[in-house]
Design a protein around this motif. Structure first.
Motif, PDB file in Angstrom:
ATOM      1  N   VAL A 178      55.677  -6.492  56.788  1.00 21.82           N
ATOM      2  CA  VAL A 178      56.206  -7.735  56.258  1.00 21.82           C
ATOM      3  C   VAL A 178      56.146  -7.731  54.735  1.00 21.82           C
ATOM      4  CG1 VAL A 178      56.174 -10.215  56.531  1.00 21.82           C
ATOM      5  CG2 VAL A 178      55.101  -8.792  58.229  1.00 21.82           C
ATOM      6  N   TYR A 200      43.260  -9.121  76.683  1.00 18.69           N
ATOM      7  CA  TYR A 200      42.939 -10.542  76.658  1.00 18.69           C
ATOM      8  C   TYR A 200      43.820 -11.335  75.678  1.00 18.69           C
ATOM      9  CZ  TYR A 200      40.423 -14.829  75.797  1.00 18.69           C
ATOM     10  OH  TYR A 200      40.111 -16.136  75.608  1.00 18.69           O
ATOM     11  N   PRO A 201      43.936 -10.889  74.420  1.00 18.77           N
ATOM     12  CA  PRO A 201      44.787 -11.661  73.502  1.00 18.77           C
ATOM     13  C   PRO A 201      46.247 -11.711  73.941  1.00 18.77           C
ATOM     14  CG  PRO A 201      43.415 -10.122  72.306  1.00 18.77           C
ATOM     15  CD  PRO A 201      43.291  -9.771  73.735  1.00 18.77           C
ATOM     16  N   LEU A 202      46.708 -10.620  74.550  1.00 16.78           N
ATOM     17  CA  LEU A 202      48.097 -10.610  75.004  1.00 16.78           C
ATOM     18  C   LEU A 202      48.300 -11.597  76.138  1.00 16.78           C
ATOM     19  CD1 LEU A 202      49.061  -6.851  75.007  1.00 16.78           C
ATOM     20  CD2 LEU A 202      49.770  -8.633  73.449  1.00 16.78           C
ATOM     21  N   TRP A 255      41.628  -2.925  68.987  1.00 10.18           N
ATOM     22  CA  TRP A 255      43.044  -2.854  68.631  1.00 10.18           C
ATOM     23  C   TRP A 255      43.283  -1.932  67.449  1.00 10.18           C
ATOM     24  CZ3 TRP A 255      46.734  -7.484  69.409  1.00 10.18           C
ATOM     25  CH2 TRP A 255      46.662  -7.882  70.741  1.00 10.18           C
ATOM     26  N   ALA A 299      41.590 -15.876  69.465  1.00 11.02           N
ATOM     27  CA  ALA A 299      41.883 -15.158  70.694  1.00 11.02           C
ATOM     28  C   ALA A 299      41.274 -13.772  70.658  1.00 11.02           C
ATOM     29  CB  ALA A 299      43.390 -15.055  70.907  1.00 11.02           C
ATOM     30  N   LYS A 354      47.830 -15.095  63.492  1.00  7.94           N
ATOM     31  CA  LYS A 354      47.781 -16.251  64.374  1.00  7.94           C
ATOM     32  C   LYS A 354      46.730 -16.055  65.455  1.00  7.94           C
ATOM     33  CE  LYS A 354      49.855 -19.287  62.678  1.00  7.94           C
ATOM     34  NZ  LYS A 354      49.231 -20.577  62.454  1.00  7.94           N
ATOM     35  N   LEU A 355      46.666 -14.852  65.988  1.00  5.79           N
ATOM     36  CA  LEU A 355      45.690 -14.600  67.052  1.00  5.79           C
ATOM     37  C   LEU A 355      44.275 -14.767  66.531  1.00  5.79           C
ATOM     38  CD1 LEU A 355      47.138 -11.610  69.047  1.00  5.79           C
ATOM     39  CD2 LEU A 355      46.718 -13.923  69.832  1.00  5.79           C
ATOM     40  N   LEU A 381      59.505 -14.440  61.781  1.00  2.53           N
ATOM     41  CA  LEU A 381      58.304 -15.016  62.380  1.00  2.53           C
ATOM     42  C   LEU A 381      57.448 -15.667  61.320  1.00  2.53           C
ATOM     43  CD1 LEU A 381      56.815 -12.551  64.957  1.00  2.53           C
ATOM     44  CD2 LEU A 381      57.491 -14.897  65.272  1.00  2.53           C
ATOM     45  N   LYS A 382      57.262 -14.927  60.232  1.00  5.46           N
ATOM     46  CA  LYS A 382      56.406 -15.430  59.173  1.00  5.46           C
ATOM     47  C   LYS A 382      56.998 -16.704  58.581  1.00  5.46           C
ATOM     48  CE  LYS A 382      53.223 -13.750  55.934  1.00  5.46           C
ATOM     49  NZ  LYS A 382      52.283 -12.669  55.812  1.00  5.46           N
ATOM     50  N   THR A 395      56.350 -19.563  60.967  1.00  6.65           N
ATOM     51  CA  THR A 395      54.980 -20.095  60.920  1.00  6.65           C
ATOM     52  C   THR A 395      54.805 -20.962  59.693  1.00  6.65           C
ATOM     53  OG1 THR A 395      54.547 -17.739  60.811  1.00  6.65           O
ATOM     54  CG2 THR A 395      52.875 -19.115  61.827  1.00  6.65           C
ATOM     55  N   ILE A 407      50.678  -5.145  67.454  1.00  8.96           N
ATOM     56  CA  ILE A 407      50.018  -5.563  66.215  1.00  8.96           C
ATOM     57  C   ILE A 407      51.034  -5.721  65.110  1.00  8.96           C
ATOM     58  CG2 ILE A 407      48.787  -4.547  64.262  1.00  8.96           C
ATOM     59  CD1 ILE A 407      46.581  -3.843  65.954  1.00  8.96           C
ATOM     60  N   SER A 408      51.061  -6.865  64.504  1.00  7.88           N
ATOM     61  CA  SER A 408      51.845  -7.011  63.282  1.00  7.88           C
ATOM     62  C   SER A 408      51.274  -8.172  62.514  1.00  7.88           C
ATOM     63  CB  SER A 408      53.311  -7.251  63.603  1.00  7.88           C
ATOM     64  OG  SER A 408      53.517  -8.603  63.892  1.00  7.88           O
ATOM     65  N   GLY A 409      51.553  -8.198  61.242  1.00  9.61           N
ATOM     66  CA  GLY A 409      50.963  -9.190  60.358  1.00  9.61           C
ATOM     67  C   GLY A 409      50.904 -10.595  60.923  1.00  9.61           C
ATOM     68  N   PRO A 410      52.063 -11.259  61.049  1.00  8.27           N
ATOM     69  CA  PRO A 410      52.050 -12.657  61.463  1.00  8.27           C
ATOM     70  C   PRO A 410      51.372 -12.888  62.807  1.00  8.27           C
ATOM     71  CG  PRO A 410      54.283 -11.897  60.965  1.00  8.27           C
ATOM     72  CD  PRO A 410      53.400 -10.736  60.811  1.00  8.27           C
ATOM     73  N   TYR A 462      46.547 -14.157  76.719  1.00  9.15           N
ATOM     74  CA  TYR A 462      46.425 -15.478  76.119  1.00  9.15           C
ATOM     75  C   TYR A 462      47.757 -15.900  75.505  1.00  9.15           C
ATOM     76  CZ  TYR A 462      45.012 -18.880  72.582  1.00  9.15           C
ATOM     77  OH  TYR A 462      44.924 -19.977  71.795  1.00  9.15           O
ATOM     78  N   MET A 463      48.374 -14.957  74.795  1.00  9.05           N
ATOM     79  CA  MET A 463      49.658 -15.253  74.160  1.00  9.05           C
ATOM     80  C   MET A 463      50.708 -15.615  75.192  1.00  9.05           C
ATOM     81  SD  MET A 463      50.693 -12.868  70.980  1.00  9.05           S
ATOM     82  CE  MET A 463      50.706 -11.337  71.845  1.00  9.05           C
ATOM     83  N   ALA A 492      50.586 -27.859  65.007  1.00  9.90           N
ATOM     84  CA  ALA A 492      50.708 -26.632  64.224  1.00  9.90           C
ATOM     85  C   ALA A 492      50.381 -25.436  65.106  1.00  9.90           C
ATOM     86  CB  ALA A 492      49.775 -26.670  63.027  1.00  9.90           C
ATOM     87  N   MET A 493      49.735 -25.723  66.238  1.00 12.40           N
ATOM     88  CA  MET A 493      49.498 -24.685  67.232  1.00 12.40           C
ATOM     89  C   MET A 493      50.814 -24.200  67.818  1.00 12.40           C
ATOM     90  SD  MET A 493      46.249 -24.103  68.153  1.00 12.40           S
ATOM     91  CE  MET A 493      46.094 -23.998  69.925  1.00 12.40           C
ATOM     92  N   PRO A 500      59.756  -9.674  62.227  1.00 13.05           N
ATOM     93  CA  PRO A 500      58.469 -10.156  61.707  1.00 13.05           C
ATOM     94  C   PRO A 500      58.628 -11.100  60.520  1.00 13.05           C
ATOM     95  CG  PRO A 500      58.365  -7.808  62.091  1.00 13.05           C
ATOM     96  CD  PRO A 500      59.786  -8.213  62.249  1.00 13.05           C
ATOM     97  N   ARG A 524      56.960 -12.034  71.293  1.00 15.52           N
ATOM     98  CA  ARG A 524      56.449 -10.708  70.972  1.00 15.52           C
ATOM     99  C   ARG A 524      56.367  -9.856  72.215  1.00 15.52           C
ATOM    100  NH1 ARG A 524      57.279  -8.570  66.667  1.00 15.52           N
ATOM    101  NH2 ARG A 524      55.642  -7.112  67.121  1.00 15.52           N
ATOM    102  N   THR A 563      52.543 -20.846  67.138  1.00  9.60           N
ATOM    103  CA  THR A 563      51.863 -19.728  67.773  1.00  9.60           C
ATOM    104  C   THR A 563      52.409 -19.536  69.162  1.00  9.60           C
ATOM    105  OG1 THR A 563      50.001 -20.873  66.889  1.00  9.60           O
ATOM    106  CG2 THR A 563      49.590 -18.772  67.996  1.00  9.60           C
ATOM    107  N   ASN A 614      43.447 -18.373  65.973  1.00 10.73           N
ATOM    108  CA  ASN A 614      43.232 -19.106  67.226  1.00 10.73           C
ATOM    109  C   ASN A 614      42.036 -18.573  67.996  1.00 10.73           C
ATOM    110  OD1 ASN A 614      45.329 -20.705  66.709  1.00 10.73           O
ATOM    111  ND2 ASN A 614      46.652 -19.950  68.325  1.00 10.73           N
ATOM    112  N   VAL A 637      37.570  -7.274  70.012  1.00 10.11           N
ATOM    113  CA  VAL A 637      38.971  -7.023  70.359  1.00 10.11           C
ATOM    114  C   VAL A 637      39.704  -6.392  69.178  1.00 10.11           C
ATOM    115  CG1 VAL A 637      41.106  -8.072  71.088  1.00 10.11           C
ATOM    116  CG2 VAL A 637      38.973  -8.925  71.972  1.00 10.11           C
ATOM    117  N   ASN A 664      56.658  -3.472  61.808  1.00  9.43           N
ATOM    118  CA  ASN A 664      55.723  -4.570  61.575  1.00  9.43           C
ATOM    119  C   ASN A 664      55.495  -4.880  60.110  1.00  9.43           C
ATOM    120  OD1 ASN A 664      55.250  -5.080  64.244  1.00  9.43           O
ATOM    121  ND2 ASN A 664      53.652  -3.551  64.399  1.00  9.43           N
TER     122      ASN A 664
END
Lengths: 282, 270
Positions: B225, B36-38, A175, A137, A131-132, B243-244, B247, A124-127, B40-41, B259-260, B240, B270, B263, A135, A171, B223
Motif C-alpha cells: 500500500v 482463527y483470525p480468518l 502469520w 482478533a 484492522k485485525l 480498502l485503506k 477504512t 496478510i496485507s496492511g489494511p 473471525y473475519m 466504525a467496526m 488494498p 479478502r 472491518t 479488533n 497469531v 499487498n
C-alpha cells in the motif's frame, strides 16, 4: 602469448558479468543509493515547500538532537520496535522451523495442512492486518482464563512481560512465520531421504539426525566470517567438518542460502514493521 | 528369532502411531491458531449490525447477511480494482524476478569486479528501511513526471530495487551457484553464447526458485500500500488501496460503534 590470452578471458568474464549485473547496478545507483544519500542530506537540512519548489537550508544535527530530546513518541517507538524484534525474531525462526519439520513429514492430508499454513501469507496485507490487530482478533481467545497464563502472570516481571507479549501475539508470530516456513521447508526437502537413511543406518536417533543433517547444511564459505548472521546456525560448521555427510554440502547449498534467506527475511519483516511503527499512528 | 523381530516391528509401529498422533495434534492446534483470525473475519462479515452488538452472539449469526458484500462490491469498484491489482502486481513481480535473476546469475557465475562490495551493498539495501528512500524517490519521479503512472514502481522493480529485492538476488545467487558449472561449459563448447546459456540452461535449472520468487513478489506487490499509494496516487486504485481509503472514510464519518462496520465489510472481500 598464453598468458595474454588468459587475461583477456578473465576480462571478458568480468565484462559479461558486469553486463548481467548492469540493470541492478543502474537501479542501485538511481533508485537506492542517490535517494538514500539525498535522504541523509535532507535530514541535515531544514526543508520548506514554497511556490518555487523545495527550499533547503543546512541545520546540521538539529533534528537528530530533537528526536531524542523533544520528540514524545520516538523513544517509545524505538523501545517498542526493539522489543518487537528481540522477541519476535527468535520466535518466528523457531516456529518456522518447527512447522516446516512437521509439514515435511509424510502424513495424510499434508497438502491440506500446507495450504492452511501458507494461506495467511497471501491474506496478510496492511489494511487487513491493522484492522485485525485493532479488533484483537490476533490474541488468543480470552487466554487469561487458562491456568498456564495465570502462572506466567505471577512470575517476576522480567520473565512474565516477554512471555505475555508472546502469548498475546501468538497469531501474529505464526502469520509472520509463513514465508520463513516456506523457505525452511524448501531447504528441508533438499536434504533428501538418502541422508536420513544413511544416518539411521548409522544408528542415529531422530534428533541427532536432524542436527547432523542441518550441520551438513551449514554455510561452507565466507558467509559466517562476514558475520551476516552470527550466532544461530554458525555453530553447525564444526559438525560439518568432522562429519562424513559434509560431502553432501555442495548439494545442499541452496538450502544453506535458504536458511540465510529465512534469517534475512525475518530481518526484513522486522525492519518493515519498525517502519510502520515509527510512522504516525494516523 | 522371528517372533522377536515381529515384536520389535510392532513396537516400532505403535511408536510411530503415537508420534503421528502427536504430530496431527500439533498440526491441527497450530492450524486452528492460524485460521482463527480468518474465521473471525468471515463470520463477522456475515453478521448484521444487530448481531455484532449482541454479546450473546459470537460464532453463529442469526441469519446470513450478504448486504455487506454487496456494499463492498460497489464501494470498492471491485471489478476495476481487482483488475488493476492483478496486472500491476503481475508485471511488477515478473520484472523483479527477471532483474534479480540477472543480478544473481552475474554474482554466482562471473568474476564481477568488486563482487564482495556489491554483496555488502545488497545487505545494506536490505537493512535500510524502504521508508528512508521513499521521499527522494518521489522527488525523482516527480521531476520526470512519472508520479501517477505505474511506471514509478515498475522501473525500480525492473532494475532490481523493488520490494525486498535483495532476498531474491540472494536466493537466485545460491540457486545459480548450486548446479554444476560443467553444464555451462558444455554449452559453451557447443557454441552457445552467454545469453543463450542463461536462458536455455541457467533459468530452466532453477524453475523452483523462479516460481518461489514470483509467488513471493506477487504477494508482496499485491499487498503493497505504501509505495503504490504514494507513487501511483489516486488515479490508479488497487484493491488494498481502495480498502485503506474505505477504512479511512468510514472511520471519519461514522460513530465509534459502527466504525467496526468497515472491518466487517472488508473482512468479507479478502
Amino acid at each position: 602469448m598464453k598468458k595474454k590470452r588468459s587475461i583477456s578471458l578473465k576480462t571478458r568474464d568480468s565484462l559479461v558479468g558486469t553486463l548481467f549485473m548492469s540493470p541492478w547496478l543502474i537501479g542501485l545507483l538511481v533508485f537506492t543509493l542517490i535517494p538514500f544519500i539525498y535522504s541523509v542530506w535532507l535530514s541535515l537540512c531544514s526543508v520548506e515547500f514554497g511556490p518555487d519548489g523545495m527550499q533547503t537550508a543546512f541545520v546540521g544535527g538539529r533534528w537528530y538532537k530533537e528526536i531524542f530530546s523533544a520528540d514524545a513518541y520516538f523513544l517509545q517507538a524505538l523501545k517498542d520496535t526493539l522489543q518487537f524484534i528481540v522477541l519476535f525474531m527468535p520466535m518466528i525462526l523457531v516456529v518456522a522451523i518447527i512447522c516446516a519439520l512437521l509439514l515435511n513429514k509424510a502424513l495424510h492430508g499434508r497438502t491440506f495442512f500446507r495450504i492452511l499454513f501458507f494461506f495467511p501469507v497471501v491474506v496478510i496485507s496492511g489494511p487487513v492486518m491493522e484492522k485485525l490487530i485493532s479488533n484483537q482478533a490476533t490474541a488468543i481467545i480470552s487466554a487469561d482464563t487458562y491456568y498456564v497464563y495465570q502462572v506466567i502472570e505471577n512470575l517476576p516481571a522480567i520473565l512474565s512481560t516477554p512471555l505475555m507479549y508472546i502469548f498475546d501475539n501468538i497469531v501474529l508470530i505464526l502469520w509472520y512465520a509463513g514465508v520463513q516456513m516456506l523457505i525452511v521447508l524448501a531447504g528441508l526437502q533438499k536434504i533428501g531421504d538418502s541422508l536420513y537413511e544413511a544416518a539411521s543406518i548409522d544408528g542415529r536417533k531422530r534428533l541427532a539426525e536432524l542436527l547432523e543433517n542441518h550441520a551438513a547444511l551449514s554455510p561452507p564459505d565466507d558467509f559466517n566470517r562476514r558475520g551476516v548472521y552470527g550466532g544461530g546456525f554458525g555453530r553447525h560448521d564444526q559438525y560439518a567438518h568432522v562429519h562424513p555427510y559434509s560431502k553432501q554440502r555442495d548439494e545442499c547449498r541452496t538450502a544453506i542460502f535458504v536458511f540465510r534467506g529465512a534469517f534475512l527475511a525475518v530481518r526484513a519483516g522486522g525492519a518493515g514493521h519498525s517502519g510502520d511503527r515509527l510512522q504516525d499512528p494516523a | 528369532m522371528n517372533a522377536k523381530r515381529l515384536k520389535a516391528r510392532t513396537q516400532a509401529h505403535s511408536k510411530n502411531i503415537l508420534t503421528n498422533l502427536a504430530v496431527y495434534f500439533l498440526l491441527i492446534g497450530i492450524g486452528f491458531v492460524f485460521l482463527y483470525p480468518l474465521l473471525y473475519m468471515i463470520i463477522t462479515s456475515l453478521m448484521t449490525t444487530e448481531d455484532l452488538i449482541n454479546p450473546t452472539i459470537k460464532w453463529l449469526p442469526t441469519h446470513l447477511d450478504l448486504t455487506n458484500f454487496k456494499q463492498v462490491w460497489q464501494v470498492l469498484d471491485y471489478p476495476i480494482s481487482l483488475f488493476n491489482s492483478a496486472w500491476y502486481s503481475l508485471i511488477c513481480s515478473l520484472a523483479q524476478t527477471f532483474s534479480c535473476a540477472l543480478a544473481g546469475y552475474a554474482l554466482a557465475r562471473f568474476s564481477v569486479p568488486a563482487k564482495k562490495f556489491w554483496i555488502v551493498m545488497l545487505i545494506i539495501i536490505f537493512i535500510i528501511p524502504a521508508n528512508v528512500v521513499t521521499i527522494p524517490r518521489y522527488v525523482l519521479f516527480n521531476n520526470y513526471q512519472l508520479v501517477g503512472s505505474p511506471l514509478a514502481t515498475i522501473l525500480p522493480a525492473l532494475t532490481g530495487q523493488g520490494l525486498k529485492s535483495s532476498i531474491f538476488v540472494f536466493i537466485f545467487m545460491s540457486a545459480f551457484s548450486a548446479y554444476p558449472r560443467a553444464f555451462d561449459e558444455a554449452a559453451q563448447l557447443d557454441g552457445a553464447g552467454n545469453m543463450r546459456i542463461f536462458f536455455r540452461i541457467a533459468l530452466p535449472m532453477t524453475v523452483p526458485v523462479i516460481v518461489l520468487s514470483l509467488v513471493f513478489s506477487l504477494v508482496w506487490y499485491w499487498n503493497d500500500v505504501a509505495q503504490c499509494g504514494l507513487l501511483i496516487g489516486d488515479d490508479f486504485q488497487t484493491l488494498p488501496l481502495e480498502l485503506k481509503a474505505l477504512t479511512r472514510s468510514s472511520a471519519r464519518c461514522s460513530a465509534p460503534p459502527s466504525a467496526m462496520r468497515p472491518t466487517v465489510l472488508m473482512s468479507g472481500i479478502r
